[in-house]
Every structure is written in structure tokens, then in C-alpha cells.
Design a protein around this motif. Structure first.
Motif, PDB file in Angstrom:
ATOM      1  N   THR A 108       0.808  -1.295   0.158  1.00 44.70           N
ATOM      2  CA  THR A 108       0.002  -0.052   0.041  1.00 44.70           C
ATOM      3  C   THR A 108       0.858   1.398   0.136  1.00 44.70           C
ATOM      4  O   THR A 108       1.910   1.085   0.670  1.00 44.70           O
ATOM      5  CB  THR A 108      -0.773   0.107   1.266  1.00 44.70           C
ATOM      6  OG1 THR A 108      -0.135  -0.395   2.498  1.00 44.70           O
ATOM      7  CG2 THR A 108      -2.010  -1.015   1.265  1.00 44.70           C
ATOM      8  N   THR A 109       0.412   2.344  -1.006  1.00 44.06           N
ATOM      9  CA  THR A 109       1.317   3.359  -0.851  1.00 44.06           C
ATOM     10  C   THR A 109       0.854   4.322   0.304  1.00 44.06           C
ATOM     11  O   THR A 109       1.544   5.346   0.343  1.00 44.06           O
ATOM     12  CB  THR A 109       0.893   4.242  -2.242  1.00 44.06           C
ATOM     13  OG1 THR A 109      -0.290   4.678  -2.177  1.00 44.06           O
ATOM     14  CG2 THR A 109       0.958   3.420  -3.434  1.00 44.06           C
ATOM     15  N   GLY A 110      -0.262   4.147   1.019  1.00 46.24           N
ATOM     16  CA  GLY A 110      -0.693   5.085   2.208  1.00 46.24           C
ATOM     17  C   GLY A 110      -1.781   6.070   1.677  1.00 46.24           C
ATOM     18  O   GLY A 110      -2.665   6.590   2.299  1.00 46.24           O
ATOM     19  N   GLU A 111      -1.894   6.164   0.418  1.00 41.38           N
ATOM     20  CA  GLU A 111      -3.087   6.893  -0.273  1.00 41.38           C
ATOM     21  C   GLU A 111      -4.588   6.224  -0.078  1.00 41.38           C
ATOM     22  O   GLU A 111      -4.538   4.756   0.072  1.00 41.38           O
ATOM     23  CB  GLU A 111      -3.125   7.123  -1.794  1.00 41.38           C
ATOM     24  CG  GLU A 111      -3.948   7.925  -2.400  1.00 41.38           C
ATOM     25  CD  GLU A 111      -4.122   7.730  -3.962  1.00 41.38           C
ATOM     26  OE1 GLU A 111      -4.935   8.403  -4.491  1.00 41.38           O
ATOM     27  OE2 GLU A 111      -3.274   7.165  -4.492  1.00 41.38           O
ATOM     28  N   ILE A 112      -5.708   6.829   0.305  1.00 35.41           N
ATOM     29  CA  ILE A 112      -6.713   6.198   0.232  1.00 35.41           C
ATOM     30  C   ILE A 112      -7.473   6.802  -0.625  1.00 35.41           C
ATOM     31  O   ILE A 112      -7.807   8.117  -0.774  1.00 35.41           O
ATOM     32  CB  ILE A 112      -7.529   6.577   1.628  1.00 35.41           C
ATOM     33  CG1 ILE A 112      -6.813   5.546   2.561  1.00 35.41           C
ATOM     34  CG2 ILE A 112      -9.038   6.367   1.806  1.00 35.41           C
ATOM     35  CD1 ILE A 112      -7.405   5.581   4.312  1.00 35.41           C
ATOM     36  N   ARG A 113      -7.823   6.223  -1.594  1.00 35.62           N
ATOM     37  CA  ARG A 113      -8.525   6.854  -3.081  1.00 35.62           C
ATOM     38  C   ARG A 113     -10.054   6.324  -3.283  1.00 35.62           C
ATOM     39  O   ARG A 113     -10.385   5.346  -3.128  1.00 35.62           O
ATOM     40  CB  ARG A 113      -7.659   5.994  -4.251  1.00 35.62           C
ATOM     41  CG  ARG A 113      -7.927   6.887  -5.609  1.00 35.62           C
ATOM     42  CD  ARG A 113      -7.048   6.141  -6.651  1.00 35.62           C
ATOM     43  NE  ARG A 113      -5.687   6.586  -6.427  1.00 35.62           N
ATOM     44  CZ  ARG A 113      -4.783   6.138  -7.165  1.00 35.62           C
ATOM     45  NH1 ARG A 113      -5.124   5.166  -8.155  1.00 35.62           N
ATOM     46  NH2 ARG A 113      -3.582   6.354  -7.257  1.00 35.62           N
ATOM     47  N   GLN A 114     -10.732   7.214  -3.532  1.00 32.89           N
ATOM     48  CA  GLN A 114     -12.052   6.980  -3.791  1.00 32.89           C
ATOM     49  C   GLN A 114     -12.304   5.947  -4.999  1.00 32.89           C
ATOM     50  O   GLN A 114     -11.408   6.168  -5.933  1.00 32.89           O
ATOM     51  CB  GLN A 114     -12.983   8.560  -4.184  1.00 32.89           C
ATOM     52  CG  GLN A 114     -12.811   9.293  -3.110  1.00 32.89           C
ATOM     53  CD  GLN A 114     -13.515   8.834  -1.638  1.00 32.89           C
ATOM     54  OE1 GLN A 114     -14.642   8.585  -1.729  1.00 32.89           O
ATOM     55  NE2 GLN A 114     -12.795   8.781  -0.621  1.00 32.89           N
ATOM     56  N   VAL A 115     -13.400   5.037  -5.050  1.00 32.50           N
ATOM     57  CA  VAL A 115     -13.635   4.260  -5.979  1.00 32.50           C
ATOM     58  C   VAL A 115     -14.587   4.666  -7.169  1.00 32.50           C
ATOM     59  O   VAL A 115     -14.433   4.108  -8.355  1.00 32.50           O
ATOM     60  CB  VAL A 115     -14.048   2.961  -5.598  1.00 32.50           C
ATOM     61  CG1 VAL A 115     -13.367   2.139  -4.447  1.00 32.50           C
ATOM     62  CG2 VAL A 115     -15.653   3.292  -4.856  1.00 32.50           C
ATOM     63  N   ALA A 116     -15.095   5.905  -6.944  1.00 32.09           N
ATOM     64  CA  ALA A 116     -15.941   6.660  -7.750  1.00 32.09           C
ATOM     65  C   ALA A 116     -15.523   6.637  -9.235  1.00 32.09           C
ATOM     66  O   ALA A 116     -14.144   7.082  -9.321  1.00 32.09           O
ATOM     67  CB  ALA A 116     -16.657   7.839  -7.334  1.00 32.09           C
ATOM     68  N   GLY A 117     -15.884   6.144 -10.413  1.00 30.30           N
ATOM     69  CA  GLY A 117     -15.407   6.452 -11.592  1.00 30.30           C
ATOM     70  C   GLY A 117     -14.334   5.401 -11.892  1.00 30.30           C
ATOM     71  O   GLY A 117     -13.562   5.735 -12.919  1.00 30.30           O
ATOM     72  N   THR A 118     -14.036   4.494 -11.049  1.00 29.91           N
ATOM     73  CA  THR A 118     -12.736   3.726 -11.568  1.00 29.91           C
ATOM     74  C   THR A 118     -13.643   2.060 -11.418  1.00 29.91           C
ATOM     75  O   THR A 118     -14.582   1.765 -10.946  1.00 29.91           O
ATOM     76  CB  THR A 118     -12.017   3.627 -10.333  1.00 29.91           C
ATOM     77  OG1 THR A 118     -12.180   2.918  -9.306  1.00 29.91           O
ATOM     78  CG2 THR A 118     -11.560   4.957  -9.972  1.00 29.91           C
ATOM     79  N   PRO A 119     -12.482   1.268 -12.188  1.00 25.95           N
ATOM     80  CA  PRO A 119     -13.072  -0.274 -12.120  1.00 25.95           C
ATOM     81  C   PRO A 119     -13.193  -0.849 -10.671  1.00 25.95           C
ATOM     82  O   PRO A 119     -13.623  -2.012 -10.600  1.00 25.95           O
ATOM     83  CB  PRO A 119     -11.929  -1.033 -13.097  1.00 25.95           C
ATOM     84  CG  PRO A 119     -11.006   0.095 -13.249  1.00 25.95           C
ATOM     85  CD  PRO A 119     -11.420   1.390 -12.748  1.00 25.95           C
ATOM     86  N   PHE A 120     -12.794  -0.107  -9.743  1.00 25.57           N
ATOM     87  CA  PHE A 120     -12.802  -0.689  -8.276  1.00 25.57           C
ATOM     88  C   PHE A 120     -14.051  -0.303  -7.643  1.00 25.57           C
ATOM     89  O   PHE A 120     -14.466  -0.621  -6.553  1.00 25.57           O
ATOM     90  CB  PHE A 120     -11.583   0.143  -7.354  1.00 25.57           C
ATOM     91  CG  PHE A 120     -10.383  -0.300  -7.856  1.00 25.57           C
ATOM     92  CD1 PHE A 120      -9.773  -1.582  -7.557  1.00 25.57           C
ATOM     93  CD2 PHE A 120      -9.721   0.282  -8.970  1.00 25.57           C
ATOM     94  CE1 PHE A 120      -8.656  -1.798  -7.837  1.00 25.57           C
ATOM     95  CE2 PHE A 120      -8.209   0.059  -9.225  1.00 25.57           C
ATOM     96  CZ  PHE A 120      -7.504  -1.034  -8.967  1.00 25.57           C
ATOM     97  N   ASP A 121     -15.084   0.395  -8.417  1.00 27.20           N
ATOM     98  CA  ASP A 121     -16.090   0.929  -7.706  1.00 27.20           C
ATOM     99  C   ASP A 121     -17.184  -0.219  -7.711  1.00 27.20           C
ATOM    100  O   ASP A 121     -17.960  -0.947  -8.864  1.00 27.20           O
ATOM    101  CB  ASP A 121     -16.760   2.090  -8.570  1.00 27.20           C
ATOM    102  CG  ASP A 121     -18.054   2.570  -7.714  1.00 27.20           C
ATOM    103  OD1 ASP A 121     -18.680   2.046  -6.715  1.00 27.20           O
ATOM    104  OD2 ASP A 121     -18.490   3.557  -8.137  1.00 27.20           O
TER     105      ASP A 121
END
Ligand code: GLA
Length: 378
Positions: free
Chosen positions: A245-258
Motif C-alpha cells: 500500500t502506498t498510504g493513499e486512500i483513493r475514492q472508487v467513484a469512476g474507477t473499475p474498483f467501484d
């Protein structure tokens, strides 16, 4: 059929079983009685190990060995009442003694990776065993998945198996003697409840989980691409090339992770290099037990709900499965034919001060709870 023999053995050995009662009315098939039974299951690390069969009164059956605390099968009905295991597993101990990708096992002391196998607590630096390139994965060379747990079957109202293990100070490089118990309980609602408890005599990272691989069709001849997944997570933790993990917490909105709404796993997996192998930051993290994931297979009609007290879940789409192992059904476990939903704290938290802490202090009690609940319907 091997399953028939497991079921017959379970019925015969089940504590408090009415299996041999010939006086019951013939036209009434005997209602399965909840219970737990034990059978010898060969040896591991030079010691005998056992297989425990937990059964509820609906006839749902889970088998668990005290080697690695591995869930070897979870037998559940589909929409046509056909029974199959929703988790990948094997009928004998031998495959589990090979190097395998943690099929069904308890993972500890630390689920997922710790970067470079190094961390510090206060002014003390620690170096862990590295077993995944330069990194430490799932507790090291001999993690909790490869040890023999002391097993205590409990028959109260529900069948439970309490597994205990003392992880000694210095094991795999970790500080402190860590006393761990994992209690598996099969509920009447077809939930496999897992309660994780630990205490320590020195501050140490602890992050326990279970590494069951699910394919709700009951066979690994199908990929999990048609499974519909929904995750209560607005964000995930991106990783670097070493899956740290890089430490970032990234929003899933608009990504294939949603996966906030149900999506088929195969629909966007090509946009995720290597496939899904990411920690999701679950919503509503206050330590209470809540439903965080719903997985459904339209063909069998089976679904899986994941409930947990944990703040994260690793969605792993079986990216390293390579056909080396043959499932219960006689089918090779190929790439993307099973998936994991590992409830956890975030990977590499000991090196990421911005993530929720995974350090257990002496005098404090570690407690987390997760339920894998299966059913038929939507
Ligand atoms: C976890 C990890 C994966 C992989 C598997 C085991 O799910 O996140 O990267 O190591 O375990 O193969």
C-alpha cells in the motif's frame, strides 16, 4: 462419493445425533441434528491432525482441520437443492502440506504484506521473515496457516470449534508471546462465524483473517467472472509494484474498483492490471458487526454475505491460481476460478501511521469477528 461418506460419518459421529434412531416414523426423514464430529486426518509436521465436521439442523456442513485452522469445505445447497462446497478445498491433508496459496487457512500474525518485512514500535526496530520477494506476506515462512492448533469442539446450542495457538516471542521476527484463539461457529442461518481473540506480553502487530477461496457455482470449472459483487466501500488503498500500500486512500467513484452497486467481476477486470488484489476501505467503521459484502452467482442462485467488525477487506480475484491444485470436484483450480474476501486491517499498517493501528499492547485484548453467510436467492 466422498461427500456422501463425509455426510454419513458426520451423522454417525455427531454428538447428540439421532442418526441411529430406527424407531422414528418411517415417512418422516430424520431432521439433521446440529453437532460436531471429529475424525483422524493424517499427520502434519510429524503430528496427528484431525478433521472436524460442523453441521447445523438445516443440514449445512462445514469441515475444518486443526492444521492451519483450514476450512476444507462449506457445503451449501443451490437453487435446485443440489449440494456443493462453495469454498475450494481438498479431501485429504496431503495437498495442504505442499506450498499452496493459503486455501481456507487462518492467516496471522499479520494478514497481507508488511513492506520489506520491517517496522518499528517506539524506538525498537523489528525485522520479519521475508517470503514474498522483499516483503513479508501472511505471517511469514511458517505463518498461522502452517501450524497445528489445539482444538476444542464445543457443543452448546450451536456447533463450535475453538482453536488455540501460542505464537512465541520472536516467531517469524515478531515481538511478544501472542496467545491466539479462533472460534468457528456454524449458525442456524448458514453463517460460518469466526471470532478472533489475542493477548500479548509485548506490543506487536496483529491482523488475523481467513483465506477461503469462494466459487459459488460449487466447482472451479467456471471462472468467477459472472459472480456479482457488491462492496460497501467508497475507497480503496492503492498499491505499488510490490503490492505494498502506498498510504493513499483513493475514492472508487469512476474507477473499475467501484463495487458500491452490484457489478460482475469480469466486467472491468481487464482494466485492472493483474486483476483485483486490493484492500477496500469499508464504510461505517465503528467496530460493530455490519454487512460489508454481497456476492451472488446467477447460475446456482447461491449468495454469500460477509459481515465483519473490521475496517478493511482484501478482494483478491485469484490472480495467482495456476491449475496446480485439484479441487474436491476433480477440477483444477485455474486462474480466476475462485476469489477471496479477506476481512482485515489495512496492509502494511505498521509502516503507515495514517492507517488505523494494528498494534496490540500488553493488557489489551484483540477481538474481531467475521461471518461468511451463504444462502439462495438474490
Ligand atoms: C492475498 C494477497 C495476494 C496473494 C494471495 C495468496 O490475497 O493479497 O497478493 O498473495 O493472498 O496467493
Amino acid at each position: 462419493m466422498k461427500w456422501m461418506s463425509i455426510l454419513a460419518t458426520a451423522a454417525a459421529l455427531s454428538m447428540g445425533s439421532a442418526a441411529c434412531n430406527n424407531e422414528s416414523k418411517e415417512e418422516q426423514p430424520a431432521k439433521p441434528q446440529a453437532g460436531i464430529s471429529k475424525q483422524a486426518w493424517g499427520t502434519a509436521n510429524g503430528q496427528p491432525v484431525d478433521l472436524y465436521t460442523l453441521r447445523n439442523s438445516k443440514g449445512t456442513v462445514v469441515t475444518i482441520t486443526n492444521y492451519g485452522g483450514i476450512v476444507t469445505s462449506f457445503l451449501a445447497k443451490d437453487k435446485n437443492d443440489s449440494v456443493a462446497s462453495v469454498v475450494v478445498g481438498f479431501d485429504s491433508i496431503e495437498p495442504y502440506l505442499q506450498s499452496h496459496p493459503y486455501f481456507g487457512a487462518i492467516i496471522g500474525r499479520y494478514g497481507n504484506r508488511i513492506g520489506a518485512g520491517k517496522f518499528s514500535i517506539g524506538d525498537k526496530n523489528y525485522t520479519l521473515a521475508t517470503n514474498n520477494g522483499a516483503n513479508h506476506l501472511h505471517g511469514g515462512v511458517v505463518g498461522f496457516d502452517k501450524v497445528i492448533w489445539t482444538a476444542a469442539p464445543i457443543v452448546d446450542t450451536l456447533p463450535s470449534l475453538k482453536l488455540s495457538y501460542l505464537s512465541k516471542d520472536g516467531e517469524e521476527g515478531y515481538p511478544g508471546n501472542l496467545q491466539v484463539t479462533v472460534t468457528y461457529t456454524l449458525t442456524e442461518e448458514d453463517g460460518l462465524k469466526m471470532q478472533y481473540e489475542a493477548t500479548t506480553d509485548q506490543a506487536t502487530p496483529v491482523n488475523l483473517t481467513n483465506h477461503s477461496y469462494f466459487n459459488l457455482t460449487g466447482d472451479t470449472k467456471e471462472t468467477i467472472f459472472n459472480h456479482q459483487l457488491q462492496l460497501n466501500a467508497d475507497a480503496y488503498t492503492p498499491v505499488d509494484n510490490g503490492l505494498i500500500t502506498t498510504g493513499e486512500i483513493r475514492q472508487v467513484a469512476g474507477t473499475p474498483f467501484d463495487f458500491r452497486s452490484p457489478m460482475s467481476i469480469g466486467s472491468r477486470i481487464d482494466s485492472v492490471p493483474g486483476g483485483y488484489d486490493h484492500n477496500y476501505v469499508l464504510n461505517n467503521t465503528d467496530g460493530s458487526l455490519r454487512k460489508v459484502a454481497h456476492l451472488a452467482d446467477p447460475v446456482s442462485g447461491r449468495f454469500l454475505e460477509v459481515w465483519t467488525t473490521e475496517p478493511g477487506i482484501q478482494f483478491y480475484s485469484g490472480n495467482f491460481l495456476d491449475g496446480k491444485f485439484i479441487n474436491h470436484t476433480g477440477t483444477a483450480v485455474q486462474l480466476h476460478t475462485a476469489l477471496c474476501l479477506e476481512t482485515q486491517h489495512f496492509p502494511d499498517s505498521p509502516n503507515k501511521k495514517e492507517f488505523p493501528s494494528t498494534i496490540l499492547e500488553p493488557g489489551k485484548k484483540y477481538y474481531t469477528e467475521t461471518i461468511y453467510k451463504v444462502g439462495v436467492g438474490k
